[in-house]
Enzyme design. Structure first.
Site, PDB file in Angstrom:
ATOM      1  N   CYS A  16       0.516  -1.641  -0.028  1.00 34.49           N
ATOM      2  CA  CYS A  16      -0.100  -0.025  -0.550  1.00 34.49           C
ATOM      3  C   CYS A  16       0.778   1.245   0.283  1.00 34.49           C
ATOM      4  O   CYS A  16       0.278   2.518  -0.056  1.00 34.49           O
ATOM      5  CB  CYS A  16      -1.576  -0.059   1.208  1.00 34.49           C
ATOM      6  SG  CYS A  16      -1.471  -1.110   1.420  1.00 34.49           S
ATOM      7  N   HIS A  22      -3.406   6.996   2.344  1.00 31.13           N
ATOM      8  CA  HIS A  22      -3.888   6.043   1.463  1.00 31.13           C
ATOM      9  C   HIS A  22      -5.395   5.729   2.299  1.00 31.13           C
ATOM     10  O   HIS A  22      -5.882   5.711   3.597  1.00 31.13           O
ATOM     11  CB  HIS A  22      -2.815   4.232   2.132  1.00 31.13           C
ATOM     12  CG  HIS A  22      -3.123   3.439   1.642  1.00 31.13           C
ATOM     13  ND1 HIS A  22      -3.684   2.581   0.669  1.00 31.13           N
ATOM     14  CD2 HIS A  22      -2.996   2.037   2.713  1.00 31.13           C
ATOM     15  CE1 HIS A  22      -4.228   1.924   0.599  1.00 31.13           C
ATOM     16  NE2 HIS A  22      -3.211   1.083   2.133  1.00 31.13           N
ATOM     17  N   ASN A  43     -10.542  -0.105   0.190  1.00 34.21           N
ATOM     18  CA  ASN A  43      -8.423  -0.569   0.021  1.00 34.21           C
ATOM     19  C   ASN A  43      -7.851  -0.904  -1.164  1.00 34.21           C
ATOM     20  O   ASN A  43      -8.433  -2.162  -0.954  1.00 34.21           O
ATOM     21  CB  ASN A  43      -8.183  -1.084   1.458  1.00 34.21           C
ATOM     22  CG  ASN A  43      -6.707  -1.005   1.305  1.00 34.21           C
ATOM     23  OD1 ASN A  43      -5.734  -0.979   0.912  1.00 34.21           O
ATOM     24  ND2 ASN A  43      -6.627  -1.307   1.910  1.00 34.21           N
TER      25      ASN A  43
END
Ligand code: ACO
Length: 349
Positions: free
Chosen positions: A128, A271, A301
């Protein structure tokens, strides 16, 4: 021209200082929407629990027709179109992904789809944190003078690697792709105002997608491994604690590097892992909620794709405008994390 030894030593000073500017972006999402309610028909979960703990309402999941190459190429083409560039103008295509179509690298496939024959294309893996790490890496090539026009893509299809029977992880993730176009500019216009990259392999076991296998005889005394990658394994509480501790530290570091205060930020673009993490970081810096960008509710996500996806949405709906200052941070498996203070330039008029 042949340079003397002294001139070679002084080369950095002879070259005009350069910066990189962020001129365009693009994104692409799979069509298929999986709501929390739909997911509840597969695992023992419910909309209230997922929304309350994460802020997620639905996610997009790649269909049989989608691939990492197709989604990433469409995102990249959208960024090229917004920039008004031709694919053959590109010097570099850098793809951040942890879910490639080909373990040897997927970026060259994207290069072929785009027809970016002059570019070099390769993958970078940092889960990520991958998009920010790739953006910072690309900026070094541009600042160093070896490249002028670069596409950085963040794309992941984590639906390939989620254990869809594990309710602790499967509710979190979705698929998507986003891209930004970067170009060289005079140093005083540099869009990478400050950056920091960190990793801590001691905490690797908190979040893994590990390979395992068995040994089979090969020849003589030698054996070979047969096996493959498993599914995402996560200690959710440890990852949560890591994020709410490290992200504020890295953002404070960036602001100090730049000599700026949080009140000077136009946007916080983190993020998109969990709304509670976004809220905790925003509170730490007293950034009002209306300046915190979030699309978690719609997409969950999407790993390396979250930051460019969110950027593209906010640029195209007019929230992010030329000159805006954006504080961004990526964090995740590795463990890895980092941040960048970015100045958005926007496409040439
Ligand atoms: N639906 C219903 N109940 C659930 C679910 C679910 N989907 N998942 C867990 N539960 C239950 C558990 O079984 C547990 O029940 P029990 O007490 O009876 O055993 C209870 O809910 C609490 O479980 P926890 O795991 O303690 O829940 P927590 O409050 O920690 O929330 C979460 C879990 C949302 C994963 C949280 O820890 C988190 O957000 N962590 C960060 C994870 C993250 O962001 N990862 C990605 C970052 S890195 C990257 O992007 C790759």
């Amino acid at each position: 021209m042949v340079l003397s030894a002294t001139e070679l030593t002084n080369l950095p000073q002879l070259l005009p200082p350069r910066g990189m500017e962020l001129v365009a972006c693009g994104s692409c999402l799979p069509q298929s929407v999986v709501s929390n309610a739909l997911l509840s028909s597969r695992v023992d979960t419910n909309d209230d629990w997922i929304r309350d703990r994460t802020g997620i309402g639905s996610r997009r999941i790649a269909s049989e027709a989608d691939s990492l190459t197709s989604l990433a190429s469409d995102a990249a083409q959208a960024a090229l179109d917004l920039a008004g560039w031709r694919a053959e103008d590109l010097d570099l295509i850098l793809l951040a992904t942890s879910s490639p179509d080909d373990l040897f690298g997927t970026a060259p496939r994207i290069q072929a789809v785009l027809g970016a024959d002059r570019a070099v294309a390769f993958d970078l893996t940092a889960a990520c944190s991958g998009f920010l790490f790739a953006l910072i890496t690309a900026a070094q090539f541009i600042r160093g003078g070896s490249m002028d026009k670069v596409l950085v893509i963040g794309a992941d299809l984590l639906s390939r690697w989620v254990d869809w029977d594990d309710r602790r992880t499967c509710v979190l993730f979705g698929d998507g792709a986003g891209a930004v176009a970067l170009q060289a500019c005079p140093a005083e216009q540099d869009g990478l105002v400050a950056f920091r990259m960190r990793s801590d392999g001691q905490r690797n076991s908190c979040l893994t997608l590990a390979r395992s296998g068995a040994r089979l005889p090969l020849v003589g005394d030698l054996s070979r491994e047969v096996g493959g990658f498993g599914t995402i394994a996560m200690n959710g509480q440890e990852v949560y604690k890591f994020a709410v501790r490290e992200v504020p530290l890295v953002l404070a570091d960036l602001l100090e590097q730049a000599g700026l205060g949080a009140e000077q930020l136009d946007w916080l673009l983190l993020h998109q892992a969990n709304q509670r993490i976004l809220d905790a970081v925003a509170d730490r810096f007293a950034v009002p909620r209306e300046r915190v960008l979030t699309n978690l509710a719609a997409y969950g996500n999407t790993s390396a794709a979250t930051i460019p996806l969110m950027l593209d949405e906010a640029v195209r709906d007019g929230r992010i405008r030329p000159g805006h200052l954006i504080a961004s941070s990526g964090f995740g498996a590795g463990l890895s994390w980092g941040g960048a203070l970015l100045r958005w330039s926007g496409p040439p008029p």
